[in-house]
Structure formats: C-alpha cells, structure tokens
Design a protein around this motif. Structure first.
Motif, PDB file in Angstrom:
ATOM      1  N   ASP A  53      44.072  49.238  38.386  1.00 59.81           N
ATOM      2  CA  ASP A  53      45.250  48.567  38.938  1.00 59.81           C
ATOM      3  C   ASP A  53      45.264  47.056  38.753  1.00 59.81           C
ATOM      4  OD1 ASP A  53      45.795  51.091  39.761  1.00 59.81           O
ATOM      5  OD2 ASP A  53      45.449  50.729  41.893  1.00 59.81           O
ATOM      6  N   MET A  54      44.185  46.504  38.267  1.00 55.51           N
ATOM      7  CA  MET A  54      44.105  45.048  38.139  1.00 55.51           C
ATOM      8  C   MET A  54      44.438  44.608  36.722  1.00 55.51           C
ATOM      9  SD  MET A  54      43.360  44.255  41.188  1.00 55.51           S
ATOM     10  CE  MET A  54      43.175  42.519  40.945  1.00 55.51           C
ATOM     11  N   GLN A  55      45.076  43.465  36.636  1.00 59.16           N
ATOM     12  CA  GLN A  55      45.347  42.843  35.349  1.00 59.16           C
ATOM     13  C   GLN A  55      44.338  41.706  35.159  1.00 59.16           C
ATOM     14  OE1 GLN A  55      47.681  43.823  33.095  1.00 59.16           O
ATOM     15  NE2 GLN A  55      48.058  45.535  34.485  1.00 59.16           N
ATOM     16  N   TYR A  56      43.537  41.811  34.130  1.00 59.80           N
ATOM     17  CA  TYR A  56      42.517  40.797  33.867  1.00 59.80           C
ATOM     18  C   TYR A  56      42.973  39.879  32.746  1.00 59.80           C
ATOM     19  CZ  TYR A  56      39.660  43.810  36.761  1.00 59.80           C
ATOM     20  OH  TYR A  56      39.179  44.561  37.800  1.00 59.80           O
ATOM     21  N   ARG A  57      42.492  38.658  32.798  1.00 62.70           N
ATOM     22  CA  ARG A  57      42.871  37.663  31.791  1.00 62.70           C
ATOM     23  C   ARG A  57      42.196  37.893  30.459  1.00 62.70           C
ATOM     24  NH1 ARG A  57      42.357  33.136  36.312  1.00 62.70           N
ATOM     25  NH2 ARG A  57      40.601  34.464  36.707  1.00 62.70           N
ATOM     26  N   SER A  58      41.033  38.537  30.479  1.00 65.71           N
ATOM     27  CA  SER A  58      40.287  38.757  29.237  1.00 65.71           C
ATOM     28  C   SER A  58      39.439  40.012  29.362  1.00 65.71           C
ATOM     29  CB  SER A  58      39.392  37.557  28.936  1.00 65.71           C
ATOM     30  OG  SER A  58      38.360  37.476  29.893  1.00 65.71           O
ATOM     31  N   LEU A  59      38.929  40.452  28.227  1.00 65.43           N
ATOM     32  CA  LEU A  59      38.016  41.595  28.239  1.00 65.43           C
ATOM     33  C   LEU A  59      36.719  41.238  28.951  1.00 65.43           C
ATOM     34  CD1 LEU A  59      38.479  43.093  24.665  1.00 65.43           C
ATOM     35  CD2 LEU A  59      39.212  44.057  26.839  1.00 65.43           C
ATOM     36  N   ASP A  60      36.280  39.999  28.816  1.00 60.58           N
ATOM     37  CA  ASP A  60      35.053  39.565  29.500  1.00 60.58           C
ATOM     38  C   ASP A  60      35.219  39.644  31.018  1.00 60.58           C
ATOM     39  OD1 ASP A  60      33.713  39.097  27.148  1.00 60.58           O
ATOM     40  OD2 ASP A  60      34.191  36.962  27.095  1.00 60.58           O
ATOM     41  N   GLU A  61      36.381  39.243  31.499  1.00 60.02           N
ATOM     42  CA  GLU A  61      36.629  39.316  32.937  1.00 60.02           C
ATOM     43  C   GLU A  61      36.682  40.773  33.401  1.00 60.02           C
ATOM     44  OE1 GLU A  61      39.580  37.479  36.331  1.00 60.02           O
ATOM     45  OE2 GLU A  61      40.432  37.945  34.363  1.00 60.02           O
ATOM     46  N   ALA A  62      37.305  41.626  32.604  1.00 60.24           N
ATOM     47  CA  ALA A  62      37.371  43.052  32.944  1.00 60.24           C
ATOM     48  C   ALA A  62      35.966  43.662  32.964  1.00 60.24           C
ATOM     49  CB  ALA A  62      38.258  43.799  31.952  1.00 60.24           C
ATOM     50  N   GLU A  63      35.140  43.266  32.011  1.00 56.73           N
ATOM     51  CA  GLU A  63      33.767  43.783  31.963  1.00 56.73           C
ATOM     52  C   GLU A  63      32.955  43.283  33.149  1.00 56.73           C
ATOM     53  OE1 GLU A  63      30.813  46.130  30.985  1.00 56.73           O
ATOM     54  OE2 GLU A  63      32.754  46.165  29.994  1.00 56.73           O
ATOM     55  N   MET A  64      33.222  42.089  33.594  1.00 57.41           N
ATOM     56  CA  MET A  64      32.525  41.538  34.749  1.00 57.41           C
ATOM     57  C   MET A  64      32.760  42.411  35.987  1.00 57.41           C
ATOM     58  SD  MET A  64      32.993  37.824  36.519  1.00 57.41           S
ATOM     59  CE  MET A  64      34.169  38.206  37.805  1.00 57.41           C
ATOM     60  N   TRP A  65      33.945  42.984  36.099  1.00 56.91           N
ATOM     61  CA  TRP A  65      34.311  43.807  37.256  1.00 56.91           C
ATOM     62  C   TRP A  65      34.013  45.293  37.046  1.00 56.91           C
ATOM     63  CZ3 TRP A  65      35.337  42.047  41.942  1.00 56.91           C
ATOM     64  CH2 TRP A  65      35.659  40.704  42.068  1.00 56.91           C
ATOM     65  N   ASN A  66      33.255  45.627  36.015  1.00 60.91           N
ATOM     66  CA  ASN A  66      32.868  47.009  35.761  1.00 60.91           C
ATOM     67  C   ASN A  66      31.817  47.408  36.808  1.00 60.91           C
ATOM     68  OD1 ASN A  66      31.637  49.376  34.836  1.00 60.91           O
ATOM     69  ND2 ASN A  66      32.000  48.839  32.692  1.00 60.91           N
ATOM     70  N   VAL A  67      32.249  48.137  37.836  1.00 57.42           N
ATOM     71  CA  VAL A  67      31.355  48.462  38.954  1.00 57.42           C
ATOM     72  C   VAL A  67      30.235  49.417  38.535  1.00 57.42           C
ATOM     73  CG1 VAL A  67      33.005  47.930  40.775  1.00 57.42           C
ATOM     74  CG2 VAL A  67      32.891  50.251  39.862  1.00 57.42           C
ATOM     75  N   ARG A  68      30.465  50.210  37.519  1.00 52.75           N
ATOM     76  CA  ARG A  68      29.390  51.082  37.014  1.00 52.75           C
ATOM     77  C   ARG A  68      28.235  50.224  36.509  1.00 52.75           C
ATOM     78  NH1 ARG A  68      28.456  56.224  35.131  1.00 52.75           N
ATOM     79  NH2 ARG A  68      27.019  56.396  33.398  1.00 52.75           N
ATOM     80  N   ASN A  69      28.550  49.248  35.684  1.00 53.85           N
ATOM     81  CA  ASN A  69      27.505  48.366  35.167  1.00 53.85           C
ATOM     82  C   ASN A  69      26.866  47.553  36.283  1.00 53.85           C
ATOM     83  OD1 ASN A  69      27.782  49.267  32.574  1.00 53.85           O
ATOM     84  ND2 ASN A  69      29.068  47.573  31.904  1.00 53.85           N
ATOM     85  N   MET A  70      27.660  47.140  37.255  1.00 54.94           N
ATOM     86  CA  MET A  70      27.113  46.397  38.393  1.00 54.94           C
ATOM     87  C   MET A  70      26.100  47.268  39.143  1.00 54.94           C
ATOM     88  SD  MET A  70      30.576  44.578  39.880  1.00 54.94           S
ATOM     89  CE  MET A  70      29.802  43.713  41.250  1.00 54.94           C
ATOM     90  N   ALA A  71      26.434  48.537  39.357  1.00 58.09           N
ATOM     91  CA  ALA A  71      25.550  49.439  40.098  1.00 58.09           C
ATOM     92  C   ALA A  71      24.284  49.749  39.298  1.00 58.09           C
ATOM     93  CB  ALA A  71      26.290  50.730  40.448  1.00 58.09           C
ATOM     94  N   LEU A  72      24.424  50.011  38.008  1.00 59.70           N
ATOM     95  CA  LEU A  72      23.249  50.266  37.172  1.00 59.70           C
ATOM     96  C   LEU A  72      22.334  49.046  37.128  1.00 59.70           C
ATOM     97  CD1 LEU A  72      24.902  52.262  34.251  1.00 59.70           C
ATOM     98  CD2 LEU A  72      23.257  53.149  35.912  1.00 59.70           C
ATOM     99  N   ARG A  73      22.928  47.884  36.978  1.00 62.27           N
ATOM    100  CA  ARG A  73      22.148  46.639  36.963  1.00 62.27           C
ATOM    101  C   ARG A  73      21.427  46.444  38.298  1.00 62.27           C
ATOM    102  NH1 ARG A  73      25.826  43.753  34.759  1.00 62.27           N
ATOM    103  NH2 ARG A  73      26.876  43.191  36.689  1.00 62.27           N
TER     104      ARG A  73
END
Length: 182
Positions: free
Chosen positions: A61-81
C-alpha cells in the motif's frame, strides 16, 4: 512514512530475537544444534510469515520514492537480518566448533542429515541478505565443508537412496530403491 516506525519495527524484532536467543543460553554443545534447529524452524515456519503478514501493507500500500527505499522497508529482510545478528552471530565461534563435530564426534540426537539440511537452509538464507556479512559466510563455509566431508566418507545416515551392492548381487538389483514390487 513516519521515521520512528522503522526503529519501532527493529526494536520489536530485537525483542523477539532476544526471546529466541534466551532459549539458547545454557544449552550444552551436544544439544546446541537441536535447539538451533528448533528455534530456526519456529522462526522460519511461524514467526517470519506472521510478521510479513502483519506488515504486508508496507509492501503493498505504500508508494516509495525509489527501489532502495522500498528495499529498506522489506520486513522479511529486516527479520532475517535480526535473526542473523541477534541469534546466530552471537554464537558464531561456538557454532563453528559444533559444526566441525556434527558428523564425527557426537552429532545430534536427531538425524545428522536432517540437522545439517536445516542448518544449510538457515545459513544460506542468512548469508544471502543484501547487507553482506563475513561472519555468517564463514559459518556457512564451515558447515558446507563438514557436509562435503560427510558425503565423501560415505556415512549418509538419514538419507534414503540406492542400497550398496552386496557381494554377488547384480548392479541392476542393487540400484532398486524399493525392491521388487511384484
């Protein structure tokens, strides 16, 4: 996107990983891998999908300014990290020592092949995180090296497959996995 939301999510993850990590404390080396398999299985099977579902609107549902910003909010990667940093990396030296013994000295109370397979799954996923981590790469390399040693030794307890030919048995008969069905 509220700037404090990111730190709130990280705090939630850190607290959850603290709970998982607390279950690893005081565990003997002989039981460490069994406990880690148990923790990883719970995290990967239940906690991670639930966490992703709760924060799905951040992906859809969110509109991100860039792919990098969208990747930053990837909760799967946040949880794995978070699992990597707060559970595994706190135990890297101990894990490397236990992985070296997995197939030789004591193994685990479970099937060594199943334990190794779960550990390979875990370390491979954690090593594939976008922010490269040398320690997890070293743990993964250690596990892979010990896996290869086990496979070349011929000690494949827990693997289903072709039976070894007995003296006087034809190769056609020895290659049947389930034997004759008639």
């Amino acid at each position: 996107m509220p700037p404090h939301l990111y730190s709130d999510i990280e705090g939630l993850l850190r607290d959850g990983m603290f709970t998982l990590n607390a279950k690893m404390l005081g565990v003997t080396d002989e039981k460490l891998l069994d406990r880690l398999v148990e923790q990883w299985s719970f995290f990967f099977t239940y906690a991670l999908p639930y966490f992703e579902a709760v924060f799905l609107p951040l992906r859809t549902d969110m509109q991100y300014r860039s792919l990098d910003e969208a990747e930053m909010w990837n909760v799967r990667n946040m949880a794995l990290r978070s699992f990597r940093d707060n559970v595994i990396l706190l135990q890297t030296k101990r894990l490397e020592d236990v992985f070296a013994k997995l197939f030789t000295d004591f193994g685990s109370s479970q099937n060594p092949a199943a334990t190794a397979a779960k550990m390979l799954q875990m370390t491979s996923l954690l090593a594939s995180a976008p922010d490269h981590n040398e320690e997890i790469e070293r743990v993964l390399s250690s596990l892979k090296a010990n896996w290869k040693i086990m496979m070349t030794k011929g000690d494949r307890r827990g693997f289903a497959g072709v039976r070894k030919a007995k003296a006087g048995q034809s190769s056609e008969t020895s290659n049947q996995i389930f034997g004759s069905l008639t």
